[in-house]
Design an enzyme around this catalytic site. Structure first.
Site, PDB file in Angstrom:
ATOM      1  CE  LYS A  54      -3.844  -2.277   2.355  1.00  0.00           C
ATOM      2  NZ  LYS A  54      -4.454  -2.601   3.654  1.00  0.00           N
ATOM      3  CD  GLN A  98      -3.700  -4.393   6.796  1.00  0.00           C
ATOM      4  OE1 GLN A  98      -3.529  -3.474   6.009  1.00  0.00           O
ATOM      5  NE2 GLN A  98      -4.364  -5.491   6.482  1.00  0.00           N
ATOM      6  CG  ASP A 121     -10.230  -0.332   5.087  1.00  0.00           C
ATOM      7  OD1 ASP A 121      -9.962  -0.656   3.911  1.00  0.00           O
ATOM      8  OD2 ASP A 121      -9.554  -0.701   6.061  1.00  0.00           O
TER       9      ASP A 121
END
Length: 300
Positions: A54, A98, A121
């Site tokens: 990422k 995460q 997200d």
């Protein structure tokens, strides 16, 4: 019938190129650089790989990349304090924590502490509610990537019969909502669905996101249907040598490809789209925060 292979790597590269072009325009026209902060708690090997990937791709498209790596025993108060600082940092437009988190941390509490406008997200309860009521929201990356590929392949999805196999909050439920918002007739199927094979056989679009390796055989697939395989499962592959494995999806690729009109492979299908859509969401969040037009083709 031999299915068209929907190349997720190639499509993700196109999405990243669009993101990069928009980032350049934001810098040149407005002096703004979109910023993405990723928070990693602990040393889960798979999570470390994802975070590195990422970060690399964020920099490649010209965005600001910030990584916060915290010890596995980081307290909930310290993690929430970091998120609060990122919420209030005007140079950060997207925040991603995460998952999974260490067991002593409340994932729901942590996710819902992120500002909904920076929740790239799309997991915050506010964004879930906005998506569910057809309002502007941040959309979970994997379902957004699936939707982009379906729109690219079909154009309009209006009136198509779609079956989503799997009811997770991360993929299944938001995927169904996105398809419904695009005027599909949508069924969410799962492990307790009666006569699952017949339910799937009527679908023009099948999205398999159940987490069971090669669960969907070809004889479940309607001739000419489009199959989007979200599954990533690792199986033993002794033919490759001792201890070797291979990646497979939730559908049996060969038998499904013999009947489908189009299908995503595993690997190289949905997977590459997830990070591409994370970058797209960050640009979208940046534009919204600054009252600018959202980039076309990068949102739901």
């Amino acid at each position: 019938m031999t299915a068209t292979i929907i190349d997720g790597k190639e499509f993700a590269a196109r999405v990243r190129a669009k993101v990069g072009d928009h980032v350049t325009r934001l810098k040149d026209d407005h002096g703004i650089t979109p910023g993405l902060a990723v928070v990693l708690v602990g040393e889960d090997p798979a999570s470390q790989v994802y975070v590195r990937s990422k970060g690399k791709m964020t920099v490649e498209v010209g965005m600001k990349s910030v990584e916060h790596k915290l010890d596995a025993d980081t307290s909930e108060a310290d993690l929430l304090g970091l998120i609060d600082r990122l919420n209030n940092d005007p140079e950060i437009h997207g925040i991603l924590v995460q998952l999974p988190l260490p067991g002593h941390l409340d994932e729901d509490l942590v996710i819902n502490s992120i500002s909904p406008a920076k929740d790239v997200d799309g997991f915050h309860i506010s964004n879930v509610g906005l998506l569910g009521t057809g309002q502007k929201s941040m959309v979970p990356c994997t379902p957004l990537g699936c939707l982009m590929m379906l729109r690219d392949h079909h154009g309009s999805l209006s009136g198509m019969d779609a079956v989503v196999i799997g009811r997770s909050n991360i993929v299944g439920k938001p995927m169904a909502q996105l398809l419904l918002n695009d005027s599909c007739t949508v069924t969410i199927a799962h492990s307790r669905t009666k006569d699952l094979a017949e339910v799937v056989r009527r679908a023009d679009i099948v999205v398999a996101a159940v987490g069971r390796p090669e669960m969907v055989p070809g004889d479940w697939i309607k001739e000419g249907a489009t199959v989007i395989d979200v599954g990533i499962n690792r199986l033993d592959a002794p033919e490759k040598g001792e201890g070797k494995t291979r990646l497979v999806g939730d559908v049996d690729f060969d038998s499904c490809a013999a009947r489908a009109g189009a299908i995503t492979p595993v690997p190289g299908g949905v997977g590459p789209m997830t990070i591409a859509c994370l970058l797209a969401n960050t640009v979208t969040a940046c534009c919204r925060a600054n009252g600018l037009a959202e980039p076309e083709g990068l949102t739901a």
